[in-house]
Scaffold this motif. Structure first.
Motif, PDB file in Angstrom:
ATOM      1  N   HIS A  85       0.835  -1.179   0.100  1.00 47.04           N
ATOM      2  CA  HIS A  85       0.300  -0.031   0.106  1.00 47.04           C
ATOM      3  C   HIS A  85       0.830   1.085  -0.037  1.00 47.04           C
ATOM      4  O   HIS A  85       0.810   2.051  -0.840  1.00 47.04           O
ATOM      5  CB  HIS A  85      -1.003   0.081   1.150  1.00 47.04           C
ATOM      6  CG  HIS A  85      -1.589   1.274   1.682  1.00 47.04           C
ATOM      7  ND1 HIS A  85      -2.707   1.647   0.627  1.00 47.04           N
ATOM      8  CD2 HIS A  85      -1.523   2.297   2.541  1.00 47.04           C
ATOM      9  CE1 HIS A  85      -3.200   2.993   1.107  1.00 47.04           C
ATOM     10  NE2 HIS A  85      -2.414   3.317   2.174  1.00 47.04           N
ATOM     11  N   ILE A  86       2.031   1.478   0.905  1.00 46.74           N
ATOM     12  CA  ILE A  86       2.566   2.484   0.937  1.00 46.74           C
ATOM     13  C   ILE A  86       3.822   2.663  -0.492  1.00 46.74           C
ATOM     14  O   ILE A  86       3.785   3.628  -0.752  1.00 46.74           O
ATOM     15  CB  ILE A  86       3.613   2.590   2.196  1.00 46.74           C
ATOM     16  CG1 ILE A  86       2.766   2.466   3.379  1.00 46.74           C
ATOM     17  CG2 ILE A  86       4.751   3.314   2.313  1.00 46.74           C
ATOM     18  CD1 ILE A  86       3.489   2.121   4.773  1.00 46.74           C
ATOM     19  N   GLU A  87       4.160   1.370  -1.008  1.00 49.63           N
ATOM     20  CA  GLU A  87       4.867   1.474  -2.095  1.00 49.63           C
ATOM     21  C   GLU A  87       4.075   1.979  -3.168  1.00 49.63           C
ATOM     22  O   GLU A  87       4.474   2.690  -4.238  1.00 49.63           O
ATOM     23  CB  GLU A  87       5.499   0.138  -2.443  1.00 49.63           C
ATOM     24  CG  GLU A  87       6.798  -0.451  -1.639  1.00 49.63           C
ATOM     25  CD  GLU A  87       7.161  -1.725  -1.671  1.00 49.63           C
ATOM     26  OE1 GLU A  87       6.515  -2.373  -2.695  1.00 49.63           O
ATOM     27  OE2 GLU A  87       7.666  -2.181  -0.967  1.00 49.63           O
ATOM     28  N   ASN A  88       2.968   1.733  -3.083  1.00 49.56           N
ATOM     29  CA  ASN A  88       2.031   2.329  -4.377  1.00 49.56           C
ATOM     30  C   ASN A  88       1.619   3.447  -4.134  1.00 49.56           C
ATOM     31  O   ASN A  88       0.527   4.327  -4.713  1.00 49.56           O
ATOM     32  CB  ASN A  88       0.727   1.114  -4.551  1.00 49.56           C
ATOM     33  CG  ASN A  88       1.188   0.021  -5.056  1.00 49.56           C
ATOM     34  OD1 ASN A  88       2.145   0.136  -5.946  1.00 49.56           O
ATOM     35  ND2 ASN A  88       0.508  -1.065  -4.762  1.00 49.56           N
ATOM     36  N   GLY A  89       2.059   4.320  -3.089  1.00 49.41           N
ATOM     37  CA  GLY A  89       1.624   5.885  -2.844  1.00 49.41           C
ATOM     38  C   GLY A  89       0.488   6.040  -1.861  1.00 49.41           C
ATOM     39  O   GLY A  89      -0.027   7.139  -1.810  1.00 49.41           O
ATOM     40  N   GLY A  90      -0.086   4.700  -1.260  1.00 47.96           N
ATOM     41  CA  GLY A  90      -0.862   4.855  -0.084  1.00 47.96           C
ATOM     42  C   GLY A  90      -0.332   5.519   0.833  1.00 47.96           C
ATOM     43  O   GLY A  90       0.706   5.730   1.318  1.00 47.96           O
ATOM     44  N   THR A  91      -1.317   6.058   1.857  1.00 48.75           N
ATOM     45  CA  THR A  91      -1.024   6.902   2.915  1.00 48.75           C
ATOM     46  C   THR A  91      -1.369   6.036   4.312  1.00 48.75           C
ATOM     47  O   THR A  91      -2.186   5.116   4.104  1.00 48.75           O
ATOM     48  CB  THR A  91      -1.644   8.208   3.135  1.00 48.75           C
ATOM     49  OG1 THR A  91      -3.098   8.061   2.943  1.00 48.75           O
ATOM     50  CG2 THR A  91      -0.960   9.095   1.933  1.00 48.75           C
ATOM     51  N   THR A  92      -0.789   6.425   5.481  1.00 47.48           N
ATOM     52  CA  THR A  92      -1.062   5.831   6.645  1.00 47.48           C
ATOM     53  C   THR A  92      -1.761   6.670   7.732  1.00 47.48           C
ATOM     54  O   THR A  92      -1.707   8.128   7.427  1.00 47.48           O
ATOM     55  CB  THR A  92      -0.037   5.407   7.425  1.00 47.48           C
ATOM     56  OG1 THR A  92       0.953   6.286   7.478  1.00 47.48           O
ATOM     57  CG2 THR A  92       0.741   4.141   6.467  1.00 47.48           C
ATOM     58  N   PHE A  93      -2.565   6.371   8.451  1.00 45.93           N
ATOM     59  CA  PHE A  93      -3.434   7.287   9.564  1.00 45.93           C
ATOM     60  C   PHE A  93      -2.359   8.130  10.171  1.00 45.93           C
ATOM     61  O   PHE A  93      -1.077   7.534  10.692  1.00 45.93           O
ATOM     62  CB  PHE A  93      -3.951   6.412  10.477  1.00 45.93           C
ATOM     63  CG  PHE A  93      -5.660   6.017   9.805  1.00 45.93           C
ATOM     64  CD1 PHE A  93      -6.388   6.898   9.284  1.00 45.93           C
ATOM     65  CD2 PHE A  93      -5.763   4.397   9.397  1.00 45.93           C
ATOM     66  CE1 PHE A  93      -7.567   6.421   8.851  1.00 45.93           C
ATOM     67  CE2 PHE A  93      -6.729   4.113   9.101  1.00 45.93           C
ATOM     68  CZ  PHE A  93      -7.773   5.023   8.509  1.00 45.93           C
ATOM     69  N   SER A  94      -2.565   9.247  10.906  1.00 41.58           N
ATOM     70  CA  SER A  94      -1.663  10.083  11.589  1.00 41.58           C
ATOM     71  C   SER A  94      -1.757   9.666  12.823  1.00 41.58           C
ATOM     72  O   SER A  94      -2.314   8.731  13.349  1.00 41.58           O
ATOM     73  CB  SER A  94      -2.486  11.520  11.530  1.00 41.58           C
ATOM     74  OG  SER A  94      -3.568  11.610  12.237  1.00 41.58           O
ATOM     75  N   PHE A  95      -0.622  10.090  13.561  1.00 37.92           N
ATOM     76  CA  PHE A  95      -0.306   9.907  15.112  1.00 37.92           C
ATOM     77  C   PHE A  95      -1.725  10.063  15.567  1.00 37.92           C
ATOM     78  O   PHE A  95      -2.194   9.524  16.822  1.00 37.92           O
ATOM     79  CB  PHE A  95       0.872  10.836  15.370  1.00 37.92           C
ATOM     80  CG  PHE A  95       0.822  10.928  16.922  1.00 37.92           C
ATOM     81  CD1 PHE A  95       1.304   9.842  17.709  1.00 37.92           C
ATOM     82  CD2 PHE A  95       0.307  12.028  17.705  1.00 37.92           C
ATOM     83  CE1 PHE A  95       1.451   9.800  19.151  1.00 37.92           C
ATOM     84  CE2 PHE A  95       0.413  11.769  19.093  1.00 37.92           C
ATOM     85  CZ  PHE A  95       1.100  10.984  19.705  1.00 37.92           C
ATOM     86  N   TRP A  96      -2.486  11.432  15.612  1.00 39.23           N
ATOM     87  CA  TRP A  96      -3.461  11.645  16.044  1.00 39.23           C
ATOM     88  C   TRP A  96      -4.644  10.518  16.103  1.00 39.23           C
ATOM     89  O   TRP A  96      -5.518  10.307  17.080  1.00 39.23           O
ATOM     90  CB  TRP A  96      -4.248  12.953  15.715  1.00 39.23           C
ATOM     91  CG  TRP A  96      -3.018  13.945  16.217  1.00 39.23           C
ATOM     92  CD1 TRP A  96      -2.296  14.627  15.159  1.00 39.23           C
ATOM     93  CD2 TRP A  96      -2.553  14.668  17.448  1.00 39.23           C
ATOM     94  NE1 TRP A  96      -1.492  15.490  15.744  1.00 39.23           N
ATOM     95  CE2 TRP A  96      -1.600  15.427  17.353  1.00 39.23           C
ATOM     96  CE3 TRP A  96      -2.912  14.141  18.654  1.00 39.23           C
ATOM     97  CZ2 TRP A  96      -0.871  15.970  18.165  1.00 39.23           C
ATOM     98  CZ3 TRP A  96      -2.609  14.932  19.703  1.00 39.23           C
ATOM     99  CH2 TRP A  96      -1.233  15.764  19.616  1.00 39.23           C
ATOM    100  N   ARG A  97      -4.804  10.177  15.018  1.00 41.23           N
ATOM    101  CA  ARG A  97      -6.002   8.979  14.712  1.00 41.23           C
ATOM    102  C   ARG A  97      -5.363   7.778  15.553  1.00 41.23           C
ATOM    103  O   ARG A  97      -6.248   7.178  15.917  1.00 41.23           O
ATOM    104  CB  ARG A  97      -5.921   8.795  13.169  1.00 41.23           C
ATOM    105  CG  ARG A  97      -7.072   7.498  13.006  1.00 41.23           C
ATOM    106  CD  ARG A  97      -8.481   7.948  13.099  1.00 41.23           C
ATOM    107  NE  ARG A  97      -9.211   6.687  12.694  1.00 41.23           N
ATOM    108  CZ  ARG A  97     -10.050   6.666  11.657  1.00 41.23           C
ATOM    109  NH1 ARG A  97      -9.882   7.497  10.641  1.00 41.23           N
ATOM    110  NH2 ARG A  97     -10.724   5.762  11.445  1.00 41.23           N
ATOM    111  N   VAL A  98      -4.098   7.367  15.417  1.00 39.19           N
ATOM    112  CA  VAL A  98      -3.787   6.464  16.434  1.00 39.19           C
ATOM    113  C   VAL A  98      -3.952   6.640  17.736  1.00 39.19           C
ATOM    114  O   VAL A  98      -4.733   5.701  18.474  1.00 39.19           O
ATOM    115  CB  VAL A  98      -2.460   6.060  16.165  1.00 39.19           C
ATOM    116  CG1 VAL A  98      -1.683   5.079  17.051  1.00 39.19           C
ATOM    117  CG2 VAL A  98      -1.889   5.792  14.703  1.00 39.19           C
ATOM    118  N   LEU A  99      -3.696   7.894  18.315  1.00 35.03           N
ATOM    119  CA  LEU A  99      -3.924   8.241  19.656  1.00 35.03           C
ATOM    120  C   LEU A  99      -5.325   7.994  19.930  1.00 35.03           C
ATOM    121  O   LEU A  99      -5.863   7.502  20.972  1.00 35.03           O
ATOM    122  CB  LEU A  99      -3.576   9.535  19.937  1.00 35.03           C
ATOM    123  CG  LEU A  99      -3.578  10.137  21.393  1.00 35.03           C
ATOM    124  CD1 LEU A  99      -2.579   9.344  22.231  1.00 35.03           C
ATOM    125  CD2 LEU A  99      -3.110  11.486  21.361  1.00 35.03           C
TER     126      LEU A  99
END
Length: 152
Positions: A112-126
């Motif tokens: 997902h990341i290699e294909n330009g996908g993003t991950t949730f922010s620190f705030w969402r994780v928190l």
């Protein structure tokens, strides 16, 4: 006039867009360490849902709820549990969810990341960790509260 790539070589240059976000493996392990079993479960389950694996998402939450409740039962009825150092359970939770994420989602997250996908922010994780902390606390507190009523 719209531009459309004419050769396959040009098509490979255009990155594949992925319109969804995922939680990274480290975020899931850290979430379980800091927020408890249910925090790790919520993060892992969200990834499963996003990846279209609804059954695994449900099973993750169900098994983690059972594990949290069982931990509460052990803490309530086995006095020796008080002798376990405080860091052992969070450490084991973090390691377990890190291993589970690596086993079941690592390749999909990396792809997902290699294909330009993003991950949730620190705030969402928190935010998810705070929700998981509350869920874990409730599931552990129920058997402890019941044991206090029974033993009185």
């Amino acid at each position: 006039m719209q531009y459309t790539p004419e050769t396959t070589q040009e098509q490979n240059i255009i990155p594949e867009y992925t319109p969804y976000k995922l939680f990274k493996t480290g975020a899931i392990g850290a979430g379980a360490f800091f927020g408890g079993i249910m925090a790790g479960a919520i993060l892992l389950s969200e990834n499963f849902k996003i990846l279209g694996q609804k059954k695994q998402a449900r099973n993750t939450l169900l098994l983690s709820a059972i594990a949290s409740f069982t931990l509460g039962v052990l803490m309530a009825f086995i006095p020796a549990m008080e002798n376990i150092p405080r860091m052992v359970i969070p450490l084991l939770s973090g390691i377990a969810f890190q291993l589970l994420t690596n086993r079941f989602q690592k390749n999909r997250i990396e792809e997902h990341i290699e294909n330009g996908g993003t991950t949730f922010s620190f705030w969402r994780v928190l935010g998810m960790v705070l929700l998981g902390t509350v869920c874990t606390a409730i599931l552990i507190a129920i058997p402890i509260f019941i044991s206090m009523l029974i033993l009185e």
